[in-house]
Design a protein around this motif. Sequence first.
Motif, PDB file in Angstrom:
ATOM      1  N   ALA A  56      52.126  38.174 -21.713  1.00  0.00           N
ATOM      2  CA  ALA A  56      51.365  37.384 -22.736  1.00  0.00           C
ATOM      3  C   ALA A  56      51.078  38.252 -24.034  1.00  0.00           C
ATOM      4  CB  ALA A  56      49.777  37.144 -22.022  1.00  0.00           C
ATOM      5  N   MET A  57      51.122  39.302 -23.936  1.00  0.00           N
ATOM      6  CA  MET A  57      51.113  40.187 -25.161  1.00  0.00           C
ATOM      7  C   MET A  57      52.395  40.080 -25.711  1.00  0.00           C
ATOM      8  SD  MET A  57      48.174  41.086 -25.391  1.00  0.00           S
ATOM      9  CE  MET A  57      47.306  40.299 -24.047  1.00  0.00           C
ATOM     10  N   ASP A  58      53.590  40.309 -25.120  1.00  0.00           N
ATOM     11  CA  ASP A  58      54.773  39.764 -25.813  1.00  0.00           C
ATOM     12  C   ASP A  58      54.922  38.538 -26.502  1.00  0.00           C
ATOM     13  OD1 ASP A  58      55.992  42.640 -25.261  1.00  0.00           O
ATOM     14  OD2 ASP A  58      56.841  41.788 -23.190  1.00  0.00           O
ATOM     15  N   ARG A  59      54.730  37.536 -25.950  1.00  0.00           N
ATOM     16  CA  ARG A  59      54.388  36.013 -26.316  1.00  0.00           C
ATOM     17  C   ARG A  59      53.708  35.950 -27.525  1.00  0.00           C
ATOM     18  NH1 ARG A  59      53.486  30.529 -22.579  1.00  0.00           N
ATOM     19  NH2 ARG A  59      53.437  29.116 -24.409  1.00  0.00           N
ATOM     20  N   LEU A  60      52.467  36.600 -27.364  1.00  0.00           N
ATOM     21  CA  LEU A  60      51.586  36.715 -28.931  1.00  0.00           C
ATOM     22  C   LEU A  60      52.077  37.407 -29.814  1.00  0.00           C
ATOM     23  CD1 LEU A  60      48.602  35.744 -29.104  1.00  0.00           C
ATOM     24  CD2 LEU A  60      47.936  37.876 -28.686  1.00  0.00           C
ATOM     25  N   ARG A  61      52.811  38.410 -29.777  1.00  0.00           N
ATOM     26  CA  ARG A  61      53.333  39.352 -30.776  1.00  0.00           C
ATOM     27  C   ARG A  61      54.451  38.540 -31.284  1.00  0.00           C
ATOM     28  NH1 ARG A  61      54.774  45.428 -29.805  1.00  0.00           N
ATOM     29  NH2 ARG A  61      55.818  44.344 -28.086  1.00  0.00           N
ATOM     30  N   ASP A  62      55.274  37.746 -30.392  1.00  0.00           N
ATOM     31  CA  ASP A  62      56.438  36.777 -31.107  1.00  0.00           C
ATOM     32  C   ASP A  62      56.055  35.950 -31.721  1.00  0.00           C
ATOM     33  OD1 ASP A  62      58.028  38.258 -29.647  1.00  0.00           O
ATOM     34  OD2 ASP A  62      58.257  37.059 -28.083  1.00  0.00           O
ATOM     35  N   GLY A  63      54.823  35.233 -31.685  1.00  0.00           N
ATOM     36  CA  GLY A  63      54.151  34.238 -32.426  1.00  0.00           C
ATOM     37  C   GLY A  63      53.461  34.691 -33.469  1.00  0.00           C
ATOM     38  N   MET A  64      53.481  35.616 -33.876  1.00  0.00           N
ATOM     39  CA  MET A  64      52.543  36.331 -34.897  1.00  0.00           C
ATOM     40  C   MET A  64      53.072  35.948 -36.323  1.00  0.00           C
ATOM     41  SD  MET A  64      50.612  39.860 -35.171  1.00  0.00           S
ATOM     42  CE  MET A  64      51.754  40.869 -35.509  1.00  0.00           C
ATOM     43  N   VAL A  65      52.353  35.168 -37.120  1.00  0.00           N
ATOM     44  CA  VAL A  65      52.914  34.548 -38.428  1.00  0.00           C
ATOM     45  C   VAL A  65      51.821  34.910 -39.449  1.00  0.00           C
ATOM     46  CG1 VAL A  65      54.468  32.888 -37.395  1.00  0.00           C
ATOM     47  CG2 VAL A  65      52.134  32.280 -38.181  1.00  0.00           C
TER      48      VAL A  65
END
Length: 436
Positions: free
Chosen positions: A300-309
């Motif tokens: 979840a943290m990886d997915r969250l970081r991948d979507g940070m804009v």
Amino acid sequence: MSLSDGTEVDLGPLGRARIIQLLGQGGQGFVYDVRLANGEALALKWYRPECASVEQFNEMQRLVESGSPHERFLWPISMARVEGEQSFGYVMKLRDDRYLELSFLLSNTDRDGNPLSVSFASTINMCRQLSYSFLRLHARGMCYRDISFGNVFFEPEHGTVLICDNDNVGVDDGTSRVLGTPFFMAPEVVRDLTYQTLPSTDTDRHSLAVLLFYTLFLGHPFEGARTDAGLRDTSWLLNYFGTDPVFCMHPERDENRPSDIVQQYWSIYPKFLQDLFVQAFVAGVDNPGQRVTEGQWIKAMDRLRDGMVTCRGCRATGFWDVAEPDRTCRSCGTSLQPPYLLRIGRRTVAVSPLATLRTDHLASGVDESVVVGQVRAHPEDASRWGLHNLSDRPWEATYGAGQQVRLEPDRTMEISDGLRVTVGSATVVAVRTQAV
């Protein structure tokens, strides 16, 4: 009884050390700065006589012999004795002053009362590191038993964490003498007035979820309008955190809504993250087997970081997600949809000034992720984006029209629809969002 400065301490295989100064004290004992003969600094925890039982000594000796599951744990390195003293202690690495207790994150100040600035990237890194560290601990068949604010420290700039007070750790065999810290204990431990329900990996997972919720949303998952009334006594704790806890963001019950700040942060994050916390604090309250695992939090943290804009309208940080392409900025309402996506296997990175290509994209099971590529905006044309090679090896790339190029280290290539870049054994594919 405390020890005096200059006292010689026998550290067994590490040799002898001398006490430099007292660093602090608590219910169990004292913590000192000690120095080995070679000048190396360590921290000594020295137990008060009433806490220095044979059982405690044996448990600490087992931890010393087992070795640390991860370097983030300030793990017992060696047992300590002082001639003429009936008590004992152990030494561990000394914590750097840059690290703050996690409670400072909620107060938003440092030790001197100055404003504390912690980025979303640092916050996500903290959560990921905590999840990975406890994954390693649990893989050893051990449980921490007392996950709480007081035992976790963080470095604000990068979100690096250290986990202290590891004399709470034990084998997950139901023989714990530690129940935990109120507000962090699992409901089944709180409500068992016979004290027969003891900490385990399952209760650790509840405590970890509470810690992550505090870190991301700055509040407790069970505190809200429902818990505001009444005296915060034993019966209050038993009811709201043991027998009848209600998640403050429960999807079907709204009687315990939290403070505005918690609700504001809740709205910032994508639904997939919200759903995990609902699982942790609704389904997982009475069913420990349904609690969120450390591996789930890491993903979840990886997915969250991948979507940070970065919002194109007001430059605020936001979170876009493939499952919610219409997400908008919380500050100005501008669409957060990125111009391109970078797809690496099952991972999807939103192109923005915050986007990076990291080693955790290229291989599974990565702990300390290293940035190998950086997305860069064109300095004069907002519609154009580039991928910069930060690694020490060239990358082979093919554009959608078939043109092949070689991207040397410290060089940038333009991102366009259909671009394919080989980075190690992984392939990065750029996709324009309008085509998604």
